[in-house]
Design a protein around this motif. Structure first.
Motif, PDB file in Angstrom:
ATOM      1  N   TYR A   1       0.317   3.720  -2.779  1.00  0.00           N
ATOM      2  CA  TYR A   1      -0.651   4.819  -2.669  1.00  0.00           C
ATOM      3  C   TYR A   1       0.019   6.082  -2.126  1.00  0.00           C
ATOM      4  CZ  TYR A   1      -4.661   7.576  -1.172  1.00  0.00           C
ATOM      5  OH  TYR A   1      -5.555   8.599  -0.981  1.00  0.00           O
TER       6      TYR A   1
ATOM      7  N   ARG B   1       0.806  -1.221   0.000  1.00  0.00           N
ATOM      8  CA  ARG B   1       0.000   0.000   0.000  1.00  0.00           C
ATOM      9  C   ARG B   1       0.841   1.273   0.000  1.00  0.00           C
ATOM     10  NH1 ARG B   1      -4.834  -1.443   4.295  1.00  0.00           N
ATOM     11  NH2 ARG B   1      -5.442  -3.438   3.362  1.00  0.00           N
TER      12      ARG B   1
ATOM     13  N   THR C   1      -2.752   4.868   4.041  1.00  0.00           N
ATOM     14  CA  THR C   1      -2.529   3.985   2.898  1.00  0.00           C
ATOM     15  C   THR C   1      -3.848   3.463   2.358  1.00  0.00           C
ATOM     16  OG1 THR C   1      -2.199   2.135   4.428  1.00  0.00           O
ATOM     17  CG2 THR C   1      -0.231   3.259   3.620  1.00  0.00           C
ATOM     18  N   LEU C   2      -4.870   4.274   2.468  1.00  0.00           N
ATOM     19  CA  LEU C   2      -6.190   3.933   1.944  1.00  0.00           C
ATOM     20  C   LEU C   2      -6.689   2.599   2.485  1.00  0.00           C
ATOM     21  CD1 LEU C   2      -8.144   5.358  -0.065  1.00  0.00           C
ATOM     22  CD2 LEU C   2      -7.374   3.730  -1.767  1.00  0.00           C
TER      23      LEU C   2
ATOM     24  N   GLN D   1      -5.960   5.560  -7.788  1.00  0.00           N
ATOM     25  CA  GLN D   1      -6.769   6.149  -6.725  1.00  0.00           C
ATOM     26  C   GLN D   1      -6.061   7.349  -6.116  1.00  0.00           C
ATOM     27  OE1 GLN D   1      -9.872   5.017  -5.519  1.00  0.00           O
ATOM     28  NE2 GLN D   1      -9.957   6.756  -4.104  1.00  0.00           N
ATOM     29  N   ALA D   2      -4.741   7.246  -5.926  1.00  0.00           N
ATOM     30  CA  ALA D   2      -3.964   8.348  -5.352  1.00  0.00           C
ATOM     31  C   ALA D   2      -4.019   9.580  -6.247  1.00  0.00           C
ATOM     32  CB  ALA D   2      -2.515   7.911  -5.145  1.00  0.00           C
TER      33      ALA D   2
ATOM     34  N   LEU E   1      -4.191   1.222  -6.941  1.00  0.00           N
ATOM     35  CA  LEU E   1      -3.797   2.070  -5.818  1.00  0.00           C
ATOM     36  C   LEU E   1      -3.213   3.396  -6.307  1.00  0.00           C
ATOM     37  CD1 LEU E   1      -2.155  -0.579  -3.460  1.00  0.00           C
ATOM     38  CD2 LEU E   1      -4.086   0.900  -2.870  1.00  0.00           C
TER      39      LEU E   1
ATOM     40  N   PRO F   1     -12.888   4.376  -2.049  1.00  0.00           N
ATOM     41  CA  PRO F   1     -12.404   3.541  -3.153  1.00  0.00           C
ATOM     42  C   PRO F   1     -13.529   2.725  -3.783  1.00  0.00           C
ATOM     43  CG  PRO F   1     -11.781   2.570  -1.054  1.00  0.00           C
ATOM     44  CD  PRO F   1     -12.374   3.919  -0.744  1.00  0.00           C
TER      45      PRO F   1
ATOM     46  N   TYR G   1       0.586   9.458  -4.247  1.00  0.00           N
ATOM     47  CA  TYR G   1      -0.102  10.662  -3.759  1.00  0.00           C
ATOM     48  C   TYR G   1       0.884  11.827  -3.665  1.00  0.00           C
ATOM     49  CZ  TYR G   1      -3.646  13.237  -1.023  1.00  0.00           C
ATOM     50  OH  TYR G   1      -4.576  14.151  -0.585  1.00  0.00           O
TER      51      TYR G   1
END
Length: 355
Positions: A5, A2, A225-226, A314-315, A311, A289, A9
């Motif tokens: 992420y 993770r 880390t989501l 998503q970031a 991941l 998410p 980000y």
């Protein structure tokens, strides 16, 4: 895994700034902060920031070598066989050797005190001493009261200790610096500081007091880390479950990690509020998410390319989501200003073009 992420980000946020300011070059993101704290995979990211290593290198470590850190990815992705791999620890030794080798390529033999002397950025990384079941925080020599315990500890060892996730990875047996052949076994710092926000806030308070700046406001930014949302519906008979119902303790660990994420976030914010000097503890915003990504997040050792790509994607989306809601004077704006204040590496202005 993770950590993909977090690196994506921070890299995306920095790239948005350099693009907006029409400059080229990587930002030295570590220099945007006085203190960096990280647990588990976040500890690896923290060490990279403090050491001045490009986060793209850490993201590449996950993206290209995740299958070495967590071997037998195809088998791990299968319900029953994946559970067997995790239950027996198959591949843990192989993954341990691979991770240490990759970390050595990244950090060489850099030691904690050496990095602090050259960079001036404080570092605090939680781990768990298994020989005493004691919470430990590896630290740079940023406080006068410290006795130099961690000065000669390498960043590689720090990363191995804080990321030694139970079941998924081997524990870390480290030789204690300055103690001859004495060794200690460490496990993942997430077992007690899954959200290290509280560690960061307390450390910052002591650093400022040590420097005679006790009333200086603290700006604490927290990037997770989501994690997948936890929780479960328990039947009237389920409340009596034993080891089988708790999945040999795995459900208890999951509940503990989820509770820390919420509880420590609140405590960090409350400490900042009680200081009464404009201090704050702020969690960088993220969107919910997708259902597919939530399913992926249930297994922290899933290093398949499609999972790591999800991941990272998503970031990127979360950075743009946060950017759209940024207003002057807000904690998010303060984060942007901190990142913008980081020096550029080999920066050159982008030439104006006529169209």
């Amino acid at each position: 895994m993770r950590g993909v992420y977090q690196t994506a980000y921070l890299n995306t946020f920095a790239n948005r700034l350099t693009s907006r300011n029409r400059t080229e070059g990587a930002l030295d993101l570590g220099r945007a902060f006085d203190l960096i704290v990280g647990t588990s995979t976040g500890g690896i990211v923290a060490c990279a920031l403090v050491a001045g290593e490009p986060l793209s290198k850490i993201e590449d470590l996950y993206q290209r070598h995740g299958k070495k850190i967590f071997p037998y990815q195809f088998v791990r992705s299968l319900p029953w066989l994946g559970a067997l791999v995790r239950a027996t620890g198959i591949g843990n030794r192989k993954g341990d050797i691979a991770l240490r080798s990759l970390l050595k390529e990244t950090f060489q033999a850099k030691a904690v005190a050496e990095v602090y002397r050259s960079r001036g950025i404080a570092l605090a990384v939680p781990t768990l001493d298994m020989n005493r079941h004691a919470a430990v925080v590896f630290k740079t020599p940023h406080l006068t009261r410290l006795n130099g315990r961690d000065d000669n500890r390498t960043l590689v060892d720090v990363c191995m200790a804080t990321s030694a996730a139970p079941i998924l990875r081997s524990m870390a047996r480290l030789t204690e610096p300055g103690s001859g052949e004495a060794t200690t076994v460490y496990a993942d710092g997430g077992l007690w500081a899954n959200n290290p926000g509280v560690v960061g806030m307390i450390e910052a308070v002591e650093i400022l007091k040590d420097r005679g700046e006790a009333r200086r406001p603290i700006e604490l930014f927290m990037l997770g880390t989501l994690p997948a949302q936890g929780g479960e519906e328990i039947s009237k008979w389920g409340i009596h479950r034993g080891a089988w119902g708790w999945r040999a303790g795995l459900r208890a660990i999951a509940a503990s990690l989820d509770a820390q994420a919420v509880g420590y976030d609140y405590i960090a914010r409350k400490i900042a509020e009680l200081r009464g000097d404009g201090s704050f503890a702020y969690r960088l915003p993220a969107q919910c998410p997708s259902n597919e990504l939530r399913d992926y997040l249930e297994q922290m050792d899933d290093a398949r390319p499609k999972v790591l790509n999800a991941l990272a994607r998503q970031a990127v989306s979360d950075v743009d989501y946060a950017w759209a809601g940024m207003t002057p004077g807000s904690p998010l704006f303060a984060f942007r200003e901190a990142i913008a204040g980081a020096p550029l590496i080999n920066a050159t202005p982008v030439e104006e073009t006529n169209s």
